[in-house]
Design a protein around this motif. Structure first.
Motif, PDB file in Angstrom:
ATOM      1  N   HIS A 165       0.864  -1.173   0.000  1.00  0.00           N
ATOM      2  CA  HIS A 165       0.000   0.000   0.000  1.00  0.00           C
ATOM      3  C   HIS A 165       0.899   1.221   0.000  1.00  0.00           C
ATOM      4  O   HIS A 165       1.563   1.504   0.989  1.00  0.00           O
ATOM      5  CB  HIS A 165      -0.911   0.002   1.219  1.00  0.00           C
ATOM      6  N   GLY A 189      -0.035   4.307  -0.483  1.00  0.00           N
ATOM      7  CA  GLY A 189      -0.664   5.485   0.073  1.00  0.00           C
ATOM      8  C   GLY A 189      -2.128   5.168   0.104  1.00  0.00           C
ATOM      9  O   GLY A 189      -2.505   4.041   0.358  1.00  0.00           O
ATOM     10  N   LYS A 190      -2.951   6.139  -0.201  1.00  0.00           N
ATOM     11  CA  LYS A 190      -4.362   5.851  -0.133  1.00  0.00           C
ATOM     12  C   LYS A 190      -4.869   5.190  -1.418  1.00  0.00           C
ATOM     13  O   LYS A 190      -4.253   5.256  -2.461  1.00  0.00           O
ATOM     14  CB  LYS A 190      -5.151   7.137   0.116  1.00  0.00           C
ATOM     15  N   ALA A 201       6.874   0.298   2.320  1.00  0.00           N
ATOM     16  CA  ALA A 201       6.872   1.495   1.496  1.00  0.00           C
ATOM     17  C   ALA A 201       7.301   2.665   2.368  1.00  0.00           C
ATOM     18  O   ALA A 201       6.811   2.821   3.478  1.00  0.00           O
ATOM     19  CB  ALA A 201       5.479   1.740   0.935  1.00  0.00           C
TER      20      ALA A 201
END
Lengths: 152, 152
Positions: A80, A82-83, A135
């Motif tokens: 993931h 970010g959003k 990340a």
DNA sequence: CTCGTTGCAAAGGATTTGCACAAGT
DNA sequence: ACTTGTGCAAATCCTTTGCAACGAG
């Protein structure tokens, strides 16, 4: 490029579980491998392109289902960044991701970057870091300079 | 430690931008500060509790808008721990998060864990890591042992 | 043939956005 | 008063699920 890495681990792993080798599964794995950091949506789009006009590309739900399956089989990994959109990449060689908050640029970095941190976590907490999923967010050089030169 | 950090930076920072100090903004900031790793949803729920029966809690959209604002003001930070749920925490002292993929347990770790990695990224790529946003995934000791003892 | 798979469509959850009204300064 | 903020509802986006038809082994 002489000796190849993965002839058909997909077929093997599927058979080992009594699952079936379908065209869609090959396609999804191929797309993940060629696109470096692809979202499920991007993968679907790519398959659509490849299918061309008359061709039928796998349905979005099939893409999701197979990404999950491929991950269970250990052939792909997701992170993931970010959003809103996990990105998938082939599990071949682990690497971690660095994402610029401003421009969204994604860089891949050698996993040994976190070796010392990982060791420390293992020693201190008994926690095993999963390097493939890591990340790091921050600002890339270009954006940093841009921000510096802008005012008001 | 005598000198305190934040008496009312919220009011100051808002005024500096010509923005307004509203009850909702104070409430959201308070909720983020007290709940350690809260999702927007959890924050909304907490505000609802505090409001009680007749009281009116801020709308979900207001929570989202204010979380974003508070982040711009530098008062809170958010991290994506995994899918579907960013978590917010007060920006007071930076720390990074470690999340167990199995049990979901979140641990906070001192930011200096990544100092060497951050230096290396800066040197190699000119990339500045934002420590407050970093989340490391992996497996905690408990889950690791549990997985080891289970078979089939 | 038999059972895993796919496609389609509808369900769901999380955020965002437009707008008129309420509130801070 | 003037302008920003809020609540409400509708709109999006991303992902999941139910089910009948399809296809691999």
């Amino acid at each position: 490029m002489g000796t190849e890495h993965s002839p058909a681990p997909l077929a093997e792993r599927l058979r080992a579980r009594g699952l079936r080798l379908t065209a869609q599964r090959k396609q999804v794995l191929a797309a993940v491998t060629s696109l470096e950091h692809a979202t499920p949506d991007a993968i679907g789009a790519r398959l659509r392109e490849e299918a061309g006009a008359g061709g039928a590309a796998p349905d979005a739900s099939t893409v999701y289902r197979n990404l999950e399956l491929l991950e269970q089989l250990g052939l792909v990994w997701h992170t993931h960044l970010g959003k809103g959109a996990p990105v998938y990449h082939a599990a071949e060689h682990p690497h971690l991701h660095v994402v610029c908050q401003s421009c969204g640029e994604i860089s891949s970095v050698a996993p040994d970057l976190l070796d010392s941190a990982a060791e420390r976590l293992t020693a201190d907490l008994g926690f095993t870091v999963d390097v493939g999923h890591v990340a790091l967010s921050g600002t890339c050089r270009a954006c940093r300079e841009r921000a510096g030169s802008e005012h008001s």
